[in-house]
Design a protein around this motif. Structure first.
Motif, PDB file in Angstrom:
ATOM      1  N   PHE A 172      12.439  14.078 -21.549  1.00  0.00           N
ATOM      2  CA  PHE A 172      11.600  12.975 -21.082  1.00  0.00           C
ATOM      3  C   PHE A 172      10.654  13.436 -19.974  1.00  0.00           C
ATOM      4  O   PHE A 172       9.875  12.640 -19.451  1.00  0.00           O
ATOM      5  CB  PHE A 172      12.484  11.829 -20.601  1.00  0.00           C
ATOM      6  N   ALA A 173      10.710  14.732 -19.659  1.00  0.00           N
ATOM      7  CA  ALA A 173       9.856  15.303 -18.619  1.00  0.00           C
ATOM      8  C   ALA A 173       8.718  16.110 -19.205  1.00  0.00           C
ATOM      9  O   ALA A 173       7.619  16.146 -18.640  1.00  0.00           O
ATOM     10  CB  ALA A 173      10.687  16.195 -17.685  1.00  0.00           C
ATOM     11  N   ILE A 194      13.786  17.220  -8.142  1.00  0.00           N
ATOM     12  CA  ILE A 194      13.932  17.295  -9.591  1.00  0.00           C
ATOM     13  C   ILE A 194      14.949  16.305 -10.158  1.00  0.00           C
ATOM     14  O   ILE A 194      14.699  15.667 -11.186  1.00  0.00           O
ATOM     15  CB  ILE A 194      14.273  18.746 -10.033  1.00  0.00           C
ATOM     16  N   ASP A 195      16.076  16.109  -9.498  1.00  0.00           N
ATOM     17  CA  ASP A 195      17.092  15.202 -10.049  1.00  0.00           C
ATOM     18  C   ASP A 195      16.580  13.766 -10.073  1.00  0.00           C
ATOM     19  O   ASP A 195      16.701  13.072 -11.087  1.00  0.00           O
ATOM     20  CB  ASP A 195      18.384  15.280  -9.236  1.00  0.00           C
ATOM     21  N   ALA A 196      15.986  13.316  -8.983  1.00  0.00           N
ATOM     22  CA  ALA A 196      15.444  11.955  -8.922  1.00  0.00           C
ATOM     23  C   ALA A 196      14.297  11.784  -9.918  1.00  0.00           C
ATOM     24  O   ALA A 196      14.171  10.722 -10.553  1.00  0.00           O
ATOM     25  CB  ALA A 196      14.963  11.637  -7.507  1.00  0.00           C
ATOM     26  N   GLN A 197      13.481  12.806 -10.090  1.00  0.00           N
ATOM     27  CA  GLN A 197      12.364  12.725 -11.030  1.00  0.00           C
ATOM     28  C   GLN A 197      12.859  12.656 -12.468  1.00  0.00           C
ATOM     29  O   GLN A 197      12.330  11.892 -13.276  1.00  0.00           O
ATOM     30  CB  GLN A 197      11.436  13.922 -10.839  1.00  0.00           C
ATOM     31  N   THR A 202      13.572   9.506 -17.396  1.00  0.00           N
ATOM     32  CA  THR A 202      14.517   9.147 -18.460  1.00  0.00           C
ATOM     33  C   THR A 202      14.665   7.638 -18.560  1.00  0.00           C
ATOM     34  O   THR A 202      14.566   7.050 -19.649  1.00  0.00           O
ATOM     35  CB  THR A 202      15.886   9.800 -18.204  1.00  0.00           C
ATOM     36  N   ARG A 203      14.878   6.996 -17.430  1.00  0.00           N
ATOM     37  CA  ARG A 203      15.014   5.538 -17.423  1.00  0.00           C
ATOM     38  C   ARG A 203      13.717   4.872 -17.879  1.00  0.00           C
ATOM     39  O   ARG A 203      13.730   3.895 -18.640  1.00  0.00           O
ATOM     40  CB  ARG A 203      15.393   5.063 -16.015  1.00  0.00           C
ATOM     41  N   ASP A 204      12.599   5.411 -17.435  1.00  0.00           N
ATOM     42  CA  ASP A 204      11.296   4.852 -17.789  1.00  0.00           C
ATOM     43  C   ASP A 204      11.056   4.942 -19.291  1.00  0.00           C
ATOM     44  O   ASP A 204      10.606   3.974 -19.918  1.00  0.00           O
ATOM     45  CB  ASP A 204      10.196   5.595 -17.026  1.00  0.00           C
ATOM     46  N   ASN A 244      22.643   4.017 -23.394  1.00  0.00           N
ATOM     47  CA  ASN A 244      23.183   2.883 -22.646  1.00  0.00           C
ATOM     48  C   ASN A 244      23.305   3.169 -21.151  1.00  0.00           C
ATOM     49  O   ASN A 244      23.303   2.252 -20.327  1.00  0.00           O
ATOM     50  CB  ASN A 244      24.537   2.470 -23.208  1.00  0.00           C
ATOM     51  N   ARG A 245      23.418   4.425 -20.796  1.00  0.00           N
ATOM     52  CA  ARG A 245      23.512   4.802 -19.388  1.00  0.00           C
ATOM     53  C   ARG A 245      22.240   4.420 -18.635  1.00  0.00           C
ATOM     54  O   ARG A 245      22.264   4.156 -17.434  1.00  0.00           O
ATOM     55  CB  ARG A 245      23.757   6.297 -19.280  1.00  0.00           C
TER      56      ARG A 245
END
Length: 269
Positions: A172-173, A194-197, A202-204, A244-245
């Motif tokens: 997703f990046a 990087i982790d927050a991005q 991914t959520r977006d 679902n996560r």
């Protein structure tokens, strides 16, 4: 014997067709990592050591992205052409490095993701105008990306490096310049963030119009079909569990995933 040979031929044709659909990333050039380092990311990326022998500056890439990529992730290629010298300079900057084991996993992830995205934009600009990246000759299999004294394809960066790093959120990046791809984030990925991005993109993507998710009906991107095994990292038992996560709407256990047709048209503003 003839029947067996025919079955083998049909199987090979089917495999090749699937390879081409999934960004053509299984071409010969895409299978080689050229001896470059690609560390496996731990389940908790923030827990991995960030210390690295190299700390790259991706600020010029952020400047270009914020200038030519809107919040929806679509690209102003005509505008980008005016800054092609700056893009070339950033690409050359990345190519002057060669990741090794002394780099942190965060630095490697940020480097390879930015490398893929920057050289994809460069490829489009060098062939602009074009209706689709798939109209170009070998966009994922030609080894046109220099990394130190190596030459990689875009397919090599994704398949042989990023996908080997045990980090499913990379899908997703990276952006393959197409409408159905995850949007191009309008800032550079960095080792510190990087982790927050990766969580953000991914959520977006999962909650975007690229998927149609309801409790009892889930039509999702082909990315979840092509790279299904990648989402089973770190004990995740199914693609549905991974979705679902992050999904605002939880897919019921009995719901079967359906896969939407992929739109390869250019992701142009």
């Amino acid at each position: 014997m003839k029947t067996l040979n025919l079955l083998i031929r049909f199987a090979l044709v089917g495999f090749m067709a699937l390879s081409l659909q999934s960004c053509g990333l299984l071409g010969a050039a895409g299978l080689s990592k050229q001896g470059l380092s690609a560390k496996k990311a731990p389940a908790n990326l923030t827990a991995a050591r960030k210390t690295s022998s190299e700390m790259l500056d991706h600020s010029s890439w952020t400047t270009l992205l914020q200038r030519h990529v809107n919040e929806a992730g679509f690209v102003d290629y005509k505008g980008f052409q005016k800054d092609k010298k700056d893009l070339d300079a950033y690409c050359n900057y990345l190519s002057s490095y060669q990741p090794d084991e002394t780099w942190s996993v965060q630095e490697q992830l940020a480097y390879y993701i930015n490398l893929y995205n920057a050289y994809t934009i460069k490829l489009i600009l060098e062939n602009y105008p074009t209706a689709s990246i798939k109209d170009l000759d070998g966009p994922w299999t030609k080894a046109f990306v220099p990394v130190g004294n190596k030459n990689l394809s875009l397919g090599g960066i994704e398949n042989s490096l990023l996908r080997k790093m045990n980090e499913p959120r990379i899908h997703f990046a990276i952006n393959c310049a197409s409408f159905s791809c995850p949007k191009l984030l309008n800032e550079a990925f960095t080792a510190d963030d990087i982790d927050a991005q990766l969580e953000l993109v991914t959520r977006d993507f999962i909650n975007s119009e690229r998927n149609e998710i309801k409790k009892n009906q889930a039509k999702v991107s082909q990315l979840f079909n092509w790279y299904a095994k990648d989402y089973l990292a770190n004990g995740t038992e199914s693609v549905k569990e991974f979705i679902n996560r992050y999904s605002d709407v939880q897919i019921a256990p009995e719901t079967t995933l359906e896969f939407l047709e992929y739109d390869w048209s250019l992701n142009e503003q």
